[in-house]
Design an enzyme around this catalytic site. Structure first.
Site, short mmCIF file in Angstrom:
data_model
loop_
_atom_site.label_atom_id
_atom_site.label_comp_id
_atom_site.label_asym_id
_atom_site.label_seq_id
_atom_site.Cartn_x
_atom_site.Cartn_y
_atom_site.Cartn_z
N GLY A 57 0.83 -1.20 0.00
CA GLY A 57 0.00 0.00 0.00
C GLY A 57 0.87 1.25 0.00
O GLY A 57 2.04 1.21 -0.36
N ILE A 58 0.28 2.35 0.41
CA ILE A 58 1.01 3.62 0.40
C ILE A 58 1.72 3.79 1.74
O ILE A 58 1.19 4.37 2.67
CB ILE A 58 0.07 4.80 0.09
CG1 ILE A 58 -0.64 4.58 -1.24
CG2 ILE A 58 0.87 6.10 0.04
CD1 ILE A 58 -1.61 5.68 -1.62
N HIS A 59 2.92 3.24 1.82
CA HIS A 59 3.74 3.39 3.02
C HIS A 59 4.70 4.56 2.80
O HIS A 59 4.51 5.37 1.90
CB HIS A 59 4.46 2.08 3.36
CG HIS A 59 5.30 1.55 2.23
ND1 HIS A 59 6.58 1.95 2.01
CD2 HIS A 59 4.99 0.67 1.25
CE1 HIS A 59 7.05 1.33 0.93
NE2 HIS A 59 6.11 0.55 0.45
N ALA A 60 5.73 4.69 3.61
CA ALA A 60 6.58 5.88 3.62
C ALA A 60 7.22 6.21 2.26
O ALA A 60 7.19 7.36 1.83
CB ALA A 60 7.67 5.74 4.68
N ALA A 96 4.56 7.21 -0.38
CA ALA A 96 3.93 8.45 0.10
C ALA A 96 4.86 9.63 -0.13
O ALA A 96 4.44 10.69 -0.58
CB ALA A 96 3.57 8.33 1.58
#
Length: 75
Positions: free
Chosen positions: A3-6, A9
């Protein structure tokens, strides 16, 4: 897959900050400023979930086009 992790992002925030327009990201009933990493990560978006990006300002069309490309190429 995570998913949209660090990392992703950060890439999205970096791309969004290239534009003057206000840019938001939303998932379900949560939304945030796409120019702020904690807003993006706070959505906890996972692979397969639907998110919506909207922009409002003088370069909104260019911003949406670039962010769509960032999603398809980098995430």
């Amino acid at each position: 897959p995570e998913g949209i992790h660090a990392r992703p992002a950060g890439l999205l925030v970096k791309e969004a900050n290239k534009y003057q327009s206000s840019i938001s990201i939303a998932k379900g009933d949560k939304s945030g400023d796409l120019k702020r990493i904690f807003s993006v990560m706070g959505l906890a978006a996972k692979k397969g979930e639907t998110i919506t990006i909207s922009a409002d300002g003088p370069d909104e069309e260019q911003a949406i086009t670039a962010l769509e490309a960032a999603f398809t190429q980098n995430l």
